[in-house]
Design an enzyme around this catalytic site. Structure first.
Site, short mmCIF file in Angstrom:
data_model
loop_
_atom_site.label_atom_id
_atom_site.label_comp_id
_atom_site.label_asym_id
_atom_site.label_seq_id
_atom_site.Cartn_x
_atom_site.Cartn_y
_atom_site.Cartn_z
N SER A 209 -1.36 -35.15 12.79
CA SER A 209 -0.13 -35.99 13.01
C SER A 209 1.05 -35.88 11.97
CB SER A 209 -0.14 -37.14 13.56
OG SER A 209 -1.10 -37.37 14.57
N1 SAH Z 1 -3.84 -38.70 14.41
C1 SAH Z 1 -4.68 -37.30 14.67
C2 SAH Z 1 -4.13 -36.59 15.76
C3 SAH Z 1 -4.89 -35.39 16.31
S1 SAH Z 1 -4.09 -34.73 17.68
C4 SAH Z 1 -4.48 -36.56 13.24
O1 SAH Z 1 -3.68 -36.77 12.50
O2 SAH Z 1 -5.38 -35.71 12.94
C5 SAH Z 1 -4.68 -35.56 19.06
C6 SAH Z 1 -6.32 -35.55 19.17
O3 SAH Z 1 -6.69 -36.34 20.41
C7 SAH Z 1 -6.84 -34.08 19.19
O4 SAH Z 1 -7.73 -33.84 18.32
C8 SAH Z 1 -7.59 -33.90 20.78
O5 SAH Z 1 -8.69 -33.21 20.62
C9 SAH Z 1 -7.58 -35.62 21.00
N2 SAH Z 1 -7.99 -35.85 22.48
C10 SAH Z 1 -7.11 -35.20 23.49
N3 SAH Z 1 -7.47 -35.86 24.62
C11 SAH Z 1 -8.47 -36.59 24.12
C12 SAH Z 1 -9.20 -37.67 25.10
N4 SAH Z 1 -9.47 -37.60 26.32
N5 SAH Z 1 -10.29 -38.42 24.36
C13 SAH Z 1 -10.50 -38.22 22.91
N6 SAH Z 1 -9.53 -37.36 22.23
C14 SAH Z 1 -8.65 -36.60 22.98
#
Ligand code: SAH
Length: 211
Positions: free
Chosen positions: A60
């Site tokens: 993010s």
């Molecule tokens: N705050 C994190 C953001 C990662 S992007 C960071 O800074 O690294 C969002 C994440 O949500 C991704 O890794 C994706 O795989 C996950 N995601 C998407 N749908 C999801 C679900 N249904 N359950 C769990 N994780 C999910």
């Protein structure tokens, strides 16, 4: 090593973007964001942008992490927080410094394993991880004082409303192409209020989990 000036520049940018909570700004200033991304991208680690982490996902943008964390903390002390979408573990690490316990769910196993290793390396001991579809929350660990979601569903899953403690807060992007970041507060057993914080651009919440 990143220079103090590089990190200060990021903090100044967050302040200019409207982040006010000093606790959040200080935790972000101290957090080694370069450890949450590929070494090839580490020169960009302290820019206020999202960056690829593989599997079509991104770490993010620091502003987004700051905004969501600040909004969460606005509700007072937080004992139990659910994070949906662990990704790189960066938001998890920021939360780890500011709330008692974090329960973090990620649907892509290799991402979750890397995040777990980073959190361990940073000696953060108040995080539990789960490899699952976070759209169902983590019912065994609820109710939560706070839920933070890093992926956007078209509609908020009913399970997330159910797993909020009374007085608890849910911060979640909602929508498809056009998304908005929403704050939901559970005012009582049966009553929830919702407000829109700002426009948003998150990866979609996908169902099921991947090994
Ligand atoms: N705050 C994190 C953001 C990662 S992007 C960071 O800074 O690294 C969002 C994440 O949500 C991704 O890794 C994706 O795989 C996950 N995601 C998407 N749908 C999801 C679900 N249904 N359950 C769990 N994780 C999910």
């Amino acid at each position: 090593m990143t220079s103090r000036r590089t990190r200060d520049r990021l903090i100044n940018r967050l302040v200019d973007s409207g982040i006010e909570d000093q606790r959040v700004l200080e935790v972000i200033r101290q957090m080694p964001r370069h450890l949450f991304i590929d070494e090839a991208l580490s020169h960009k680690a302290y820019e206020d942008t999202a960056l690829p982490i593989g599997y079509n996902q991104t770490i993010s943008q620091p502003y987004t992490v700051a905004k969501m964390t600040e909004t969460l903390l606005d509700g007072g002390e937080l004992n139990r927080v659910l994070e949906i979408g662990t990704g790189s573990g960066y938001q998890t690490a920021v939360l780890s410094c500011l709330v008692k316990k974090i329960f973090s769910v990620e649907r892509i196993q290799p991402l979750q394993e890397k995040a777990r290793a980073r959190i361990k390396r940073l000696k953060m001991h108040n995080v539990q991880f789960k490899h699952a579809d976070g759209g169902f929350g983590w019912p065994e660990k609820g109710p939560f004082d706070g839920i933070i979601c890093a992926a956007a569903p078209e509609e908020i899953p009913p399970e997330l409303f159910e797993q909020m403690a009374v007085g608890g807060r849910l911060i979640i992007p909602v929508g498809g192409k056009a998304q908005e970041l929403r704050l939901v507060i559970r005012q009582s057993e049966t009553e929830y209020t919702q407000s829109v914080l700002e426009e948003a651009k998150f990866v979609p919440m996908l169902s099921g989990s991947i090994k």
